[in-house]
Design an enzyme around this catalytic site. Structure first.
Site, PDB file in Angstrom:
ATOM      1  CE  LYS A   1      58.571 -28.118-137.102  1.00  0.00           C
ATOM      2  NZ  LYS A   1      59.490 -27.339-137.925  1.00  0.00           N
TER       3      LYS A   1
ATOM      4  CG  MET B   1      57.877 -41.330-114.342  1.00  0.00           C
ATOM      5  SD  MET B   1      58.094 -43.106-114.451  1.00  0.00           S
ATOM      6  CE  MET B   1      59.868 -43.263-114.237  1.00  0.00           C
TER       7      MET B   1
ATOM      8  NE  ARG C   1      66.720 -27.521-139.772  1.00  0.00           N
ATOM      9  CZ  ARG C   1      65.582 -27.211-139.153  1.00  0.00           C
ATOM     10  NH1 ARG C   1      65.521 -27.305-137.823  1.00  0.00           N
ATOM     11  NH2 ARG C   1      64.539 -26.787-139.809  1.00  0.00           N
TER      12      ARG C   1
ATOM     13  CE1 TYR D   1      61.863 -41.285-105.104  1.00  0.00           C
ATOM     14  CE2 TYR D   1      60.627 -40.056-106.745  1.00  0.00           C
ATOM     15  CZ  TYR D   1      60.972 -41.256-106.149  1.00  0.00           C
ATOM     16  OH  TYR D   1      60.422 -42.425-106.610  1.00  0.00           O
TER      17      TYR D   1
END
Ligand SMILES: *Cc1c(COP(=O)(O)O)cnc(C)c1O
Length: 378
Positions: free
Chosen positions: A66, A325, A160, A276
């Site tokens: 997955k 980023m 779950r 930053y």
């Protein structure tokens, strides 16, 4: 269509500015290199699967694929493991299953999230079994599953996915052709009393409900003992280099090695700040490398200040300042030969980086973004 303006009707749909631009037809023919790569060690992946298979005793050892094979690339992982003898694969969703077609010869694929109402076309079309996880899904599969085999999840204490044990024992599963009956361990990575409770509950379900095979253990469950293995184990994280419990340390090898390319190197005089928020100030005349990597690639801001490192030709390079980023900076004062275009290897030993950053080993892998070019050894 309409690229050359030959078709008058489509031409009217194109914005005047776009019409004036020359179409560029070569974009899909040139190779565009990525400044980020994820080196993937096929031999380590296969060795990890073999170790987990050996720890599974007489049970077969499958693989959880997955989330794109925990970020490594589900298709490549499936093919490497199938070539090594793995036969049983698990994904979360039908979209993930569809993306893996066609399956390797002899492989079986199951969808852990079961068969919801909107999944039924995929569930009836693909050569894949749903893992039915509720009474509603069981009823739906009996109605429209055309008698095809399915897997079933029974919840033994995690709350779950899965039918409650009482529901299963009260006959909710009658009339199904169950290939694999599953349950999932909630606390196998800890020495928790819940493990024995779930084991006892699962044994009671196995004794009452006929299925071709029974499956309980994830990676951590495999490490607990072969009592948890039943007929089929379902490791995920340990295949990919995660250490789910201390028993796996020294046996499981790192598989994923992120690398980032230096965009520029600059001298920063003592007293000046970097990045930053001016979060890092040079305490000496420094040389820093700015590299192509950021939180958009899954290298999150919480790595700053944890002692995170890259390395280059044996030099350890501390991460400095905030993570942007698309950019990070490393202090390369002690490796002044580093220049534009050099590749830096990110320190990505999963247990170490996990405990330093507070991110789980799962998050460290599944977060690695699409901008990484995934490159398998061999
Ligand atoms: C993800 C998952 C696994 C694999 O778990 P790991 O902890 O990664 O080994 C096995 N079974 C189920 C039901 C899962 O959702």
């Amino acid at each position: 269509m309409g690229q050359g303006g030959a078709d008058g009707r489509t031409d009217q749909l194109i914005h005047p500015l776009a019409r004036r631009a020359k179409p560029y037809r070569g974009a899909n023919m040139i190779e565009v290199p990525s400044p980020l790569r994820l080196r993937l060690d096929r031999a380590a992946l296969v060795a990890n699967w073999r170790w987990l298979a050996a720890q599974s005793g007489s049970a077969a050892c499958g693989a959880a694929l997955k989330a794109n094979g925990y970020g490594l690339g589900a298709r490549a992982v499936m093919h490497h493991l199938a070539a090594a003898g793995c036969r049983d694969f698990f994904v979360a969703t039908w979209a993930e299953a569809a993306a893996l077609m066609p399956l390797p010869e002899g492989a079986s694929l199951s969808v852990l999230h079961g068969a919801g109402a909107s999944d039924m076309i995929a569930a009836r079309t693909l050569p894949v079994r749903p893992v039915l996880g509720s009474v509603e899904q069981v009823v739906r599969w009996r109605d429209v599953g055309e008698g095809r085999p399915c897997d079933v999840m029974v919840d033994t204490g995690m709350n779950r996915l899965g039918l409650r044990v009482e529901e299963a024992l009260a006959g909710a599963l009658g009339g199904l052709r169950i290939e694999t009956l599953l349950s999932h361990l909630a606390s196998a990575d800890e020495d928790s009393a819940q493990n024995a409770q779930q084991l006892a509950a699962f044994r009671a379900v196995r004794d009452a409900i006929p299925a071709r095979r029974y499956s309980l253990a994830n990676s951590a469950g495999i490490c607990l003992s072969t009592d948890f293995a039943f007929d089929l184990t379902r490791p995920g994280i340990a295949l990919y280099g995660g250490i789910p419990r201390r028993e796996a340390a020294g046996h499981i090898r790192q598989v994923a090695f992120p690398e980032t390319r230096v965009l520029q190197v600059r001298d920063v005089p003592a007293g000046e700040a970097v990045g930053y928020g001016a979060a890092w100030t040079a305490h000496r005349n420094s040389r820093i490398a700015v590299a192509n990597l950021g939180y958009a690639d899954g290298f999150l801001r919480c790595h700053a200040g944890t002692g995170a490192m890259a390395s280059w030709q044996g030099h350890a390079l501390p991460l400095i300042g905030r993570v942007s980023m698309d950019l990070v900076a490393f202090d390369v004062s002690d490796a002044p030969a580093i220049g534009e275009g050099d590749w830096l290897a990110l320190g990505y030993d999963l247990p170490i980086v996990s405990s330093a950053s507070g991110l789980s080993q799962y998050e460290l892998l599944t977060g690695l973004g699409a901008r990484f070019e995934r490159i398998w050894s061999e």
